[in-house]
Motif scaffolding. Structure first.
Motif, PDB file in Angstrom:
ATOM      1  N   GLN A  71      16.587  49.106  25.888  1.00 29.15           N
ATOM      2  CA  GLN A  71      17.949  49.578  25.723  1.00 29.15           C
ATOM      3  C   GLN A  71      18.793  48.479  25.078  1.00 29.15           C
ATOM      4  N   VAL A  72      19.557  48.844  24.062  1.00 32.66           N
ATOM      5  CA  VAL A  72      20.281  47.858  23.254  1.00 32.66           C
ATOM      6  C   VAL A  72      21.329  47.126  24.072  1.00 32.66           C
ATOM      7  N   VAL A  92      20.856  57.050  24.994  1.00 30.19           N
ATOM      8  CA  VAL A  92      21.167  55.630  24.853  1.00 30.19           C
ATOM      9  C   VAL A  92      20.539  55.079  23.580  1.00 30.19           C
ATOM     10  N   ALA A  93      21.191  54.043  23.034  1.00 25.21           N
ATOM     11  CA  ALA A  93      20.649  53.368  21.852  1.00 25.21           C
ATOM     12  C   ALA A  93      19.527  52.435  22.291  1.00 25.21           C
ATOM     13  N   VAL A  94      18.425  52.465  21.564  1.00 22.22           N
ATOM     14  CA  VAL A  94      17.262  51.654  21.928  1.00 22.22           C
ATOM     15  C   VAL A  94      16.674  51.002  20.684  1.00 22.22           C
ATOM     16  N   ARG A  95      15.898  49.973  20.927  1.00 21.46           N
ATOM     17  CA  ARG A  95      15.048  49.394  19.892  1.00 21.46           C
ATOM     18  C   ARG A  95      13.627  49.339  20.431  1.00 21.46           C
ATOM     19  N   LEU A  96      12.678  49.278  19.538  1.00 18.67           N
ATOM     20  CA  LEU A  96      11.279  49.238  19.946  1.00 18.67           C
ATOM     21  C   LEU A  96      10.725  47.838  19.755  1.00 18.67           C
ATOM     22  N   GLU A  97       9.972  47.396  20.731  1.00 16.72           N
ATOM     23  CA  GLU A  97       9.260  46.128  20.630  1.00 16.72           C
ATOM     24  C   GLU A  97       7.767  46.405  20.757  1.00 16.72           C
ATOM     25  N   MET A 153      17.579  57.555  22.528  1.00 14.77           N
ATOM     26  CA  MET A 153      16.573  58.114  23.424  1.00 14.77           C
ATOM     27  C   MET A 153      17.272  58.803  24.582  1.00 14.77           C
ATOM     28  N   GLN A 154      16.795  60.002  24.913  1.00 11.91           N
ATOM     29  CA  GLN A 154      17.378  60.766  25.999  1.00 11.91           C
ATOM     30  C   GLN A 154      16.801  60.317  27.323  1.00 11.91           C
ATOM     31  N   LEU A 155      17.672  59.951  28.271  1.00 10.12           N
ATOM     32  CA  LEU A 155      17.223  59.589  29.602  1.00 10.12           C
ATOM     33  C   LEU A 155      17.042  60.850  30.451  1.00 10.12           C
ATOM     34  N   GLY A 156      16.294  60.696  31.519  1.00  6.49           N
ATOM     35  CA  GLY A 156      16.154  61.788  32.467  1.00  6.49           C
ATOM     36  C   GLY A 156      15.073  62.795  32.155  1.00  6.49           C
ATOM     37  N   THR A 157      14.297  62.565  31.114  1.00  8.67           N
ATOM     38  CA  THR A 157      13.235  63.507  30.767  1.00  8.67           C
ATOM     39  C   THR A 157      12.128  62.767  30.035  1.00  8.67           C
ATOM     40  N   PRO A 158      10.910  63.252  30.096  1.00  6.38           N
ATOM     41  CA  PRO A 158       9.847  62.586  29.343  1.00  6.38           C
ATOM     42  C   PRO A 158      10.099  62.679  27.844  1.00  6.38           C
TER      43      PRO A 158
END
Length: 960
Positions: free
Chosen positions: A609-610, A589-594, A536-541
């Motif tokens: 964030q992982v 950043v690497a992410v997971r969804l909950e 996921m890209q930070l700094g933007t919607p």
């Protein structure tokens, strides 16, 4: 009433039940009526509890208050005359008020329908409007205050809470166990908005329950100790719930207690079966309101047929409103078991001419049966499928089901779900409904019940048994109160899994989705999707497209499956502005969804964030479902094409050569567009929206460069608006528009004429994405100038008029002031150079189909008729000297003002449309223009460009 033998304590009983609030309360928040039921848990003898009804104090007439078991779901604001004659203050009100809900609101609204709000619950599920915006009453009087569907729903709940609190000052409703019901087919946004309405009404703690389940709980409660005598293992129960605004179909399987899940198993040995909700139908805005409209349409045709050929082709909007109310009464009387042979509707006269006297039309029992039975409950084959397309009903502005045949929807539902929930080793499970429970006001008619039962008998050669319901208008509230006790570990539970699977789209070609929450989910469960690597890209919607299915219930969490439009439907995407812990953090950043199915029945999704504990809450983007961006998952803008990143990089470097302080002077601002066209290889009119938005981002990144000099600022403003036009159509455009507003509004660096002009052009180009508050700020700035006739340079006045006409969400009275001022300017010889713009602006201000605004912002049809007369008079009086451009704009403006929509509150009278048609033909207008005025339809591409004022980006169409 002792129900101890059948109110078994469950294994998951709450050990602290004695510490629970005294009352368990159920609220039916209905489309037509609300009701409240409760259980008083006072005392030590918990086995003797019973469900009671709460009688709601309300105004039933001016000066008359009574307590009734239902609260009609209507909101009314008094006229000035009514306000001076009586106060609507209830016993618990601390101040006088000019508005009410309930019985008086319903009856007073029949006299003044433009001041009455109805069907707010249906609007909560309307994905074509901003459901949090204030636009009700639909087509309301200009002097009536507007409420959002959420606020109207909150008004009904607030009245119930206030009435309860007044009667129970030591046990306030907000502190009790409260269950609020909603349609089983409500989408996630509608569920969230229902919770929001409850919170606004002062009910912070509540649980949601689907209405068909509540109706079934109501039946169990009604049967008392005898409920188990009516069911046996293998039965399939159809709950057919047709209320005032929606049709809900639900299947409940009856299974032996030995095979039931541990959650639903009771401890009482006499409980030999368990109930499992296994299927829910699609959301259908189809109910009593539709029957009322159909009867009114039939009555109108019959009434007008008796008039001379010179008579009108339809009733006036005010008479039509009254006819709908009278048709509702006719429906209730003529569908009753003891109905008369015929019923006469009386309407008061109005105005002059053929409709000046009172009107009446008589409907026979056979005619009512033909309209209702054959129209909504026709005899159909089991293999029949509902028709698709647009509904013929436009009167209330709601997206009614395209196919009005409830029996056809039922056939499709049973075809799809009659095998749902059958275990492999269950040999007793039936594949046809063996029991039917009717619910909703429409189904109180035995004629309609018989048609459903006869249909099932024909389809399956089996006649289902009809379960005797509790009182239909109270059954849902009583069932909700019963369920509140089930949550305390008492009574008989329906084992109801989520019944819908949720998917996050993670691939586009071919489309595929990650299962976020499976259909087997239980409230309180949390699911983690971590088998698929996500960044996921930070700094933007960012946007997360979400899909839902009520048929693919076997898909497992964290599984990737193909997106199938036949079995899945798109929800509004979930969006968030993802910000890191540090300023200007733009890492990937690497992410997971909950994902969690909350205890109150709503879905919560978090991005985690992982390598840290940072979490971002993802919210459903309600605004993405507006008419400005229906296809939120893959909008037409994205579909128009994606440009290679190498080309994007070259284009960004061109922009940097003008606005980067370290490269200033490399390329002159006036040559930037020409150089971009060379690099991209296409004229700027062919740049796809995806590229345009990339260029917009580059301009934002170098925004400080516009402050170098006035020439650069003008070029930056011009290109920023061009790249973001029309302010919607691509994912997260609402954020882009907000960013542009934050950086530009009131922050022009140079007071040069070019900067002022380009600012006007910028706001006009992206007006479709501006909020109503932003649009009002702009219109207020220019009202004193354009309406007050302050002299400004001609080119600036032209762009100001084009901007004002594009602000579709400003108040109707402001539109009228601007439109009248434009008409007046047409008479001023000094304004001849502005005539094309003035005419174009009048057409936009009075358009019958807004380009990007909501329908509630349309000026009254009478005002549009006046402007049509003004424009035709202007065109004829200047026919010899009319410039070709003005003549072209005049035809376009007339089409916008007179275009037919199918909504009589919006459409001009037939005589006015005929007058416009005559003018168009006399001036050699296209036949398509004539068709738009007489029959309606969609604008062609070049017509859309003319309405917008310049070419639209590829793949983006106007709603008008």
């Amino acid at each position: 009433m002792n129900k101890d033998a059948n109110r078994a304590t469950h294994a998951d009983a709450d050990d602290s039940v004695n510490e629970s609030p005294r009352y368990a309360v159920g609220i039916d928040l209905g489309t037509t009526n609300c009701a409240l039921a409760f259980v008083d848990n006072e005392g030590d003898d918990a086995s003797s509890w019973q469900v009671d009804d709460f009688s709601v104090p309300q105004w039933v007439d001016f000066g008359v208050r009574e307590s009734r078991l239902t609260l009609p779901s209507f909101h009314y604001q008094c006229t000035d005359a009514e306000r001076s004659g009586a106060s609507l203050q209830m016993a618990w009100d601390t101040a006088t008020t000019d508005r009410c809900v309930g019985t008086l609101a319903r009856t007073a609204g029949q006299r003044h329908p433009g001041r009455r709000i109805q069907s707010a619950k249906s609007w909560l599920s309307h994905d074509g409007v901003d459901r949090s915006a204030a636009f009700l009453p639909w087509h309301g009087d200009p002097t009536a205050d507007r409420l959002s569907p959420v606020e109207a729903s909150a008004a009904y709940l607030r009245h119930l809470r206030s009435a309860w609190d007044h009667a129970h000052p030591d046990h306030l409703l907000g502190e009790q166990d409260v269950v609020v019901t909603l349609p089983a087919s409500f989408d996630e946004v509608a569920r969230e908005l229902t919770v929001q309405a409850a919170k606004q009404a002062g009910l912070p703690r509540l649980h949601l329950l689907e209405e068909p389940q509540a109706a079934f709980y109501g039946w169990i409660d009604r049967e008392g100790g005898d409920w188990h005598e009516s069911v046996r293992p293998g039965d399939l129960v159809l709950v057919c719930d047709v209320g005032g605004g929606t049709t809900d179909l639900t299947l409940i399987r009856v299974k032996p207690a030995s095979t039931a899940s541990s959650e639903s198993a009771g401890s009482d040995a006499t409980q030999t079966v368990q109930f499992h909700r296994v299927a829910v139908g699609n959301h259908l805005i189809l109910g009593g309101d539709n029957l009322d409209l159909a009867i009114a349409k039939f009555a109108e045709q019959k009434l007008l047929q008796g008039m001379s050929d010179a008579g009108p082709d339809e009733l006036s909007p005010s008479q039509w409103d009254r006819l709908i109310g009278a048709s509702r009464t006719a429906k209730e009387i003529m569908l009753a078991d003891d109905r008369p042979v015929e019923y006469t509707i009386h309407l008061p006269g109005e105005g002059s001419g053929l409709l000046s006297g009172g009107l009446q039309v008589t409907l026979s029992d056979e005619e009512i049966d033909r309209v209702v039975l054959d129209g909504f409950f026709p005899v159909v084959d089991f293999a029949d499928k509902p028709q698709t397309g647009a509904s013929g009903f436009q009167e209330f502005g709601l997206p009614y089901a395209a196919d009005a045949a409830i029996t056809r929807h039922l056939a499709a539902f049973l075809n799809e779900h009659r095998h749902s929930g059958i275990d492999d080793d269950d040999e007793t499970a039936q594949t046809h409904p063996t029991l039917v429970l009717f619910n909703g006001g429409v189904m109180s008619s035995s004629r309609l019940q018989d048609r459903i039962v006869d249909s099932i008998q024909r389809w399956f050669d089996h006649t289902p048994k009809v379960l005797t319901p509790a009182r239909l208008d109270l059954a849902v509230a009583r069932g909700a109160a019963y369920y509140a006790m089930v949550r305390r570990g008492k009574g008989v539970r329906i084992a109801a899994n989520l019944g819908r699977s949720y998917y996050l789209q993670v691939e586009q070609d071919p489309p595929a989705g990650l299962v976020l929450i499976p259909g087997s989910a239980q409230p309180g469960q949390i699911f983690t999707a971590d088998s698929q690597p996500l960044t996921m890209q930070l700094g933007t919607p960012v946007q997360f497209p979400v899909w839902v299915s009520s048929t693919r219930l076997a898909d497992q969490a964290d599984q990737v499956v193909s997106i199938d439009n036949q079995s899945m439907s798109a929800l509004p995407p979930v969006r968030t502005a993802v910000k890191g812990r540090r300023r200007n953090d733009d890492r990937a950043v690497a992410v997971r969804l909950e994902a969690e199915l909350s205890e109150i029945g709503t879905v919560a999704i978090h991005c985690v964030q992982v390598d840290s504990r940072q979490r971002w809450k993802l919210d459903f983007d309600i605004r993405s479902t507006l008419e400005t961006d229906r296809e939120a998952h893959q909008s037409s803008g994205e579909a128009a094409g994606i440009v290679d990143q190498a080309v994007v990089q070259q284009a960004s470097e061109c922009i940097a050569s003008v606005f980067d302080s370290e490269q200033t002077g490399t390329l002159k601002p006036g040559k930037l567009v020409k150089e971009l066209q060379r690099v991209i290889g296409e004229h700027r009119s062919s740049w796809p929206p995806s590229l345009l938005r990339e260029l917009w981002q580059s301009l934002m990144d170098l925004e400080s460069g516009r402050r170098t000099d006035a020439t650069r600022e003008a070029r930056w403003l011009n290109l920023a608006g061009y790249c973001l036009r029309p302010g919607y159509g691509v994912a997260v455009d609402d954020w882009r528009v907000a960013e542009t507003w934050r950086r530009v509004h009131g922050k022009i660096a140079f007071p040069a004429a070019a900067s002022r002009l380009e600012t006007l052009i910028l706001w006009r180009r992206i007006a479709g994405g501006l909020t109503s508050a932003q649009q009002n700020q702009l219109s207020n700035t220019w009202q004193s100038i354009l309406v007050g006739k302050t002299n400004v340079p001609a080119n600036e006045a032209i762009e100001a008029w084009r901007l004002i006409a594009s602000l579709e969400q400003i108040a109707v009275d402001q539109k009228i002031r601007f439109g009248n001022a434009a008409v007046a300017d047409l008479q001023r010889p000094k304004r001849a150079a502005q005539h094309p713009t003035l005419v174009w602006s009048i057409g936009r201000l009075g358009s019958r189909r807004p380009v990007a605004g909501v329908m509630s912002s349309i000026v009254p049809r009478r005002q549009a008729e006046i402007w049509c007369d003004d424009l035709i008079r202007f065109g004829r009086s200047n026919s010899e000297t009319l410039a070709p451009e003005t003549g072209t704009m005049l035809q376009l403006a007339l089409v916008q003002l007179a275009r037919r929509t199918g909504d009589r509150f919006v459409d001009l009278s037939q005589s006015d449309r005929d007058q416009v048609t005559s003018y168009l033909r006399q001036n050699c207008a296209s036949e398509h223009y004539v068709q738009l005025v007489q029959s309606g339809g969609d604008l062609a591409s070049e017509e859309q460009d003319a309405v917008f004022g310049e070419s639209l980006p590829l793949g983006i169409r106007l709603n008008g």
